[in-house]
Design a protein around this motif. Sequence first.
Motif, PDB file in Angstrom:
ATOM      1  N   LEU A 154      29.079  47.224  33.541  1.00 11.18           N
ATOM      2  CA  LEU A 154      30.369  47.945  34.095  1.00 11.18           C
ATOM      3  C   LEU A 154      31.021  46.847  35.071  1.00 11.18           C
ATOM      4  CD1 LEU A 154      29.213  51.680  34.642  1.00 11.18           C
ATOM      5  CD2 LEU A 154      30.826  50.676  32.808  1.00 11.18           C
ATOM      6  N   VAL A 155      30.210  46.423  36.079  1.00  9.54           N
ATOM      7  CA  VAL A 155      30.741  45.032  36.881  1.00  9.54           C
ATOM      8  C   VAL A 155      31.363  44.149  36.179  1.00  9.54           C
ATOM      9  CG1 VAL A 155      30.000  43.529  38.688  1.00  9.54           C
ATOM     10  CG2 VAL A 155      29.058  45.711  38.999  1.00  9.54           C
ATOM     11  N   ALA A 156      30.690  43.702  35.005  1.00 11.14           N
ATOM     12  CA  ALA A 156      31.293  42.561  34.036  1.00 11.14           C
ATOM     13  C   ALA A 156      32.576  43.064  33.421  1.00 11.14           C
ATOM     14  CB  ALA A 156      30.223  42.251  32.978  1.00 11.14           C
ATOM     15  N   ALA A 157      32.713  44.356  33.323  1.00  9.50           N
ATOM     16  CA  ALA A 157      33.820  44.628  32.593  1.00  9.50           C
ATOM     17  C   ALA A 157      35.039  44.738  33.528  1.00  9.50           C
ATOM     18  CB  ALA A 157      33.686  46.097  31.837  1.00  9.50           C
ATOM     19  N   MET A 158      34.980  45.358  34.997  1.00  7.32           N
ATOM     20  CA  MET A 158      35.687  45.467  36.107  1.00  7.32           C
ATOM     21  C   MET A 158      36.264  43.767  36.577  1.00  7.32           C
ATOM     22  SD  MET A 158      36.626  48.223  36.991  1.00  7.32           S
ATOM     23  CE  MET A 158      37.302  47.746  38.442  1.00  7.32           C
ATOM     24  N   ASP A 159      35.383  42.920  36.251  1.00  7.14           N
ATOM     25  CA  ASP A 159      35.522  41.745  36.602  1.00  7.14           C
ATOM     26  C   ASP A 159      36.789  41.161  35.669  1.00  7.14           C
ATOM     27  OD1 ASP A 159      33.602  41.353  38.588  1.00  7.14           O
ATOM     28  OD2 ASP A 159      32.314  40.318  37.495  1.00  7.14           O
ATOM     29  N   ARG A 160      37.174  41.658  34.647  1.00  5.05           N
ATOM     30  CA  ARG A 160      38.354  41.143  33.756  1.00  5.05           C
ATOM     31  C   ARG A 160      39.777  41.555  34.574  1.00  5.05           C
ATOM     32  NH1 ARG A 160      37.615  40.624  28.279  1.00  5.05           N
ATOM     33  NH2 ARG A 160      35.739  41.131  27.496  1.00  5.05           N
ATOM     34  N   PHE A 161      39.621  42.364  35.386  1.00  5.02           N
ATOM     35  CA  PHE A 161      40.919  42.753  35.916  1.00  5.02           C
ATOM     36  C   PHE A 161      41.765  41.642  36.577  1.00  5.02           C
ATOM     37  CE2 PHE A 161      43.968  44.649  38.765  1.00  5.02           C
ATOM     38  CZ  PHE A 161      44.499  45.649  37.891  1.00  5.02           C
ATOM     39  N   PRO A 162      40.808  40.908  37.644  1.00  2.00           N
ATOM     40  CA  PRO A 162      41.879  39.981  38.407  1.00  2.00           C
ATOM     41  C   PRO A 162      42.560  38.898  37.603  1.00  2.00           C
ATOM     42  CG  PRO A 162      39.764  40.339  39.322  1.00  2.00           C
ATOM     43  CD  PRO A 162      39.770  40.965  38.055  1.00  2.00           C
ATOM     44  N   ALA A 163      41.752  38.300  36.319  1.00  2.00           N
ATOM     45  CA  ALA A 163      42.324  37.422  35.515  1.00  2.00           C
ATOM     46  C   ALA A 163      43.364  37.890  34.727  1.00  2.00           C
ATOM     47  CB  ALA A 163      41.156  36.484  34.767  1.00  2.00           C
ATOM     48  N   ALA A 164      42.968  39.029  34.308  1.00  2.00           N
ATOM     49  CA  ALA A 164      44.111  39.859  33.322  1.00  2.00           C
ATOM     50  C   ALA A 164      45.333  40.116  34.312  1.00  2.00           C
ATOM     51  CB  ALA A 164      43.414  40.917  32.957  1.00  2.00           C
ATOM     52  N   TYR A 165      45.477  40.516  35.364  1.00  2.00           N
ATOM     53  CA  TYR A 165      46.732  40.687  36.202  1.00  2.00           C
ATOM     54  C   TYR A 165      47.086  39.383  36.382  1.00  2.00           C
ATOM     55  CZ  TYR A 165      49.601  41.301  39.795  1.00  2.00           C
ATOM     56  OH  TYR A 165      50.821  41.211  40.525  1.00  2.00           O
ATOM     57  N   THR A 166      46.641  38.341  36.646  1.00  2.00           N
ATOM     58  CA  THR A 166      47.124  36.943  36.752  1.00  2.00           C
ATOM     59  C   THR A 166      48.037  36.809  35.542  1.00  2.00           C
ATOM     60  OG1 THR A 166      45.777  36.126  38.321  1.00  2.00           O
ATOM     61  CG2 THR A 166      46.979  34.439  37.242  1.00  2.00           C
ATOM     62  N   ARG A 167      47.282  36.817  34.324  1.00  2.00           N
ATOM     63  CA  ARG A 167      47.934  36.475  33.089  1.00  2.00           C
ATOM     64  C   ARG A 167      49.023  37.503  32.912  1.00  2.00           C
ATOM     65  NH1 ARG A 167      43.673  37.303  30.628  1.00  2.00           N
ATOM     66  NH2 ARG A 167      44.197  39.699  29.527  1.00  2.00           N
ATOM     67  N   GLU A 168      49.089  38.785  32.971  1.00  5.90           N
ATOM     68  CA  GLU A 168      49.984  39.654  32.846  1.00  5.90           C
ATOM     69  C   GLU A 168      51.324  39.514  33.705  1.00  5.90           C
ATOM     70  OE1 GLU A 168      50.003  41.126  30.015  1.00  5.90           O
ATOM     71  OE2 GLU A 168      48.144  41.136  29.398  1.00  5.90           O
ATOM     72  N   VAL A 169      51.067  39.318  34.992  1.00  7.37           N
ATOM     73  CA  VAL A 169      52.382  39.428  35.860  1.00  7.37           C
ATOM     74  C   VAL A 169      52.952  38.108  35.404  1.00  7.37           C
ATOM     75  CG1 VAL A 169      51.099  38.083  37.769  1.00  7.37           C
ATOM     76  CG2 VAL A 169      53.088  39.815  38.334  1.00  7.37           C
ATOM     77  N   THR A 170      52.194  37.041  35.091  1.00  9.17           N
ATOM     78  CA  THR A 170      53.056  35.894  34.865  1.00  9.17           C
ATOM     79  C   THR A 170      53.800  36.089  33.614  1.00  9.17           C
ATOM     80  OG1 THR A 170      51.130  34.372  35.822  1.00  9.17           O
ATOM     81  CG2 THR A 170      52.522  33.411  33.975  1.00  9.17           C
ATOM     82  N   ALA A 171      53.189  36.590  32.424  1.00 12.61           N
ATOM     83  CA  ALA A 171      53.973  36.838  31.354  1.00 12.61           C
ATOM     84  C   ALA A 171      54.997  37.747  31.423  1.00 12.61           C
ATOM     85  CB  ALA A 171      52.724  37.427  30.447  1.00 12.61           C
ATOM     86  N   ALA A 172      55.073  38.722  32.223  1.00 11.90           N
ATOM     87  CA  ALA A 172      56.092  39.683  32.684  1.00 11.90           C
ATOM     88  C   ALA A 172      57.197  39.103  33.288  1.00 11.90           C
ATOM     89  CB  ALA A 172      55.276  41.097  33.400  1.00 11.90           C
ATOM     90  N   VAL A 173      56.842  38.171  34.221  1.00 17.04           N
ATOM     91  CA  VAL A 173      57.732  37.579  35.025  1.00 17.04           C
ATOM     92  C   VAL A 173      58.821  36.661  34.053  1.00 17.04           C
ATOM     93  CG1 VAL A 173      58.696  36.058  37.043  1.00 17.04           C
ATOM     94  CG2 VAL A 173      56.971  37.815  37.144  1.00 17.04           C
ATOM     95  N   LEU A 174      58.135  35.908  33.290  1.00 17.51           N
ATOM     96  CA  LEU A 174      58.473  34.840  32.320  1.00 17.51           C
ATOM     97  C   LEU A 174      59.442  35.690  31.370  1.00 17.51           C
ATOM     98  CD1 LEU A 174      55.618  32.631  31.572  1.00 17.51           C
ATOM     99  CD2 LEU A 174      57.944  31.739  32.639  1.00 17.51           C
ATOM    100  N   TRP A 175      59.092  36.750  31.008  1.00 11.78           N
ATOM    101  CA  TRP A 175      59.757  37.707  30.027  1.00 11.78           C
ATOM    102  C   TRP A 175      61.110  38.193  30.673  1.00 11.78           C
ATOM    103  CZ3 TRP A 175      61.581  42.617  30.087  1.00 11.78           C
ATOM    104  CH2 TRP A 175      62.090  43.206  28.854  1.00 11.78           C
TER     105      TRP A 175
END
Length: 468
Positions: A314-335
């Motif tokens: 579960l800790v490993a699954a939660m660890d996805r969030f920070p990198a995913a957020y960086t990726r997603e906010v970048t994609a959203a602002v570019l869009w």
Amino acid sequence: MLFTPQHAIDELGDEFADPVSAAPFPETILRFRNDRAAAEIGLEDLDDAAWIRHFARFEPLPGAQPRPLALRYHGHQFRVYNPEIGDGRGFLFAQMLDENGRLMDLGTKGSGQTPYSRFGDGRLTLKGGVREILATEMLEALGVETSRTFSLIETGEQLHRGDEPSPTRSAVMVRLNHGHIRIGIFQRLAYFQDTENLKRLTGYVLRHYYGEEAKDDAPQRLLALVAERTARLAGQFMAAGFVHGVLNSDNINVSGESFDYGPWRFAPTWDPGFTAAYFDHAGLYAFGRQPEAIFWDVMQLASSLRLICDEAPLVAAMDRFPAAYTREVTAAVLWRLGLKPRNPEQDRALVQATERALTASKAPLDRFYFDAFGGQLPQSYGEPFAELRGLLAGYEPRKPRDHPYWEDSEPCSMLIEEVEAIWSRIAEQDDWSPLNAKIAAIRRMGEALQGSGDARHRWNEGRGEALA
């Protein structure tokens, strides 16, 4: 398409919801029907009389569930656990497939009292319904995964509220969204140590909202998927300049779709401390703290799943969030800037420069995004934007500025003053033309931003989504 009723919720059994009845409203005046959304589920051909029967009197839709269901859940509200909540003024009315084969829900707000109303009247103010129309239309146009306001019907009652002028007019609203399974539903089951139903709910969510069958790793798999989807939502909120206002764990949908709008606002500038709710004295859900707030809520899902899963995965699954957020906010602002991505390092540098420039200059957000769409920042943007201007030179537009929207003198926006002006015309003159004009303007902006074949809404491509 044909209306395709579903009964997926029956898989969960009686422990998850209570059958309820809608309130008998004295009047039913149709104020808004979302035919664009209705066409996605095969209901656009209903005439107004049938619309009112189904979405004000709540006559069951053909083949759909026979009685509304008030869902049971708990949740953290401003970080304080509350075991006495649930669907207190709404219910799940029907489930169906949309044009992409996704399971969808029609749920209500203001449909009357339920076992979870406590001391509330179960009603919705007409102003609250109008505000939800404006929020969902604007968010949809700005590329945010959101519920849609499906119907708003005025109901002829006088409501008293302590935080707005009373008495005020009443309404019942119906929303269309990709499920009503909140993190708080998992929390309730964990509270009661109900491991069997936690497993059942985990399998249900994987099957119907992610297109996967539960395996031995179902809890950590679900948590990883929810972490990724909610990180995407956080990134989209930031690019849209949107402040939800009440990001409690009972308001976070495990499909990663935003819903249930109360004191929302759009930030006029990039101000991390900007809040929407007058009662958020500590700024817990301020604009810049929304990623943190959503991450904290997903942690509550992880805590609930510990009953049926070891902690390490579960800790490993939660660890996805920070990198995913960086990726997603970048994609959203570019869009929103109308740019094609280049590479992760350069794209992130561009977004960071954008944040720095907007913070330093206090430039109006909507004006900036309007002027900068396609990467051509006008010379009127001075020294704070020098770094950004240099970085923009290396980018290509994802679509041309060939829609008539880009010839307007002002961008379409949704600041609180505009919301209040629209409501004032309704409250004082019963004039709905400003609302209708605003909806048309928002949808026009959405056409300009999204264009033909734009795949910004990746969730429309299907139910499942592969993770690396």
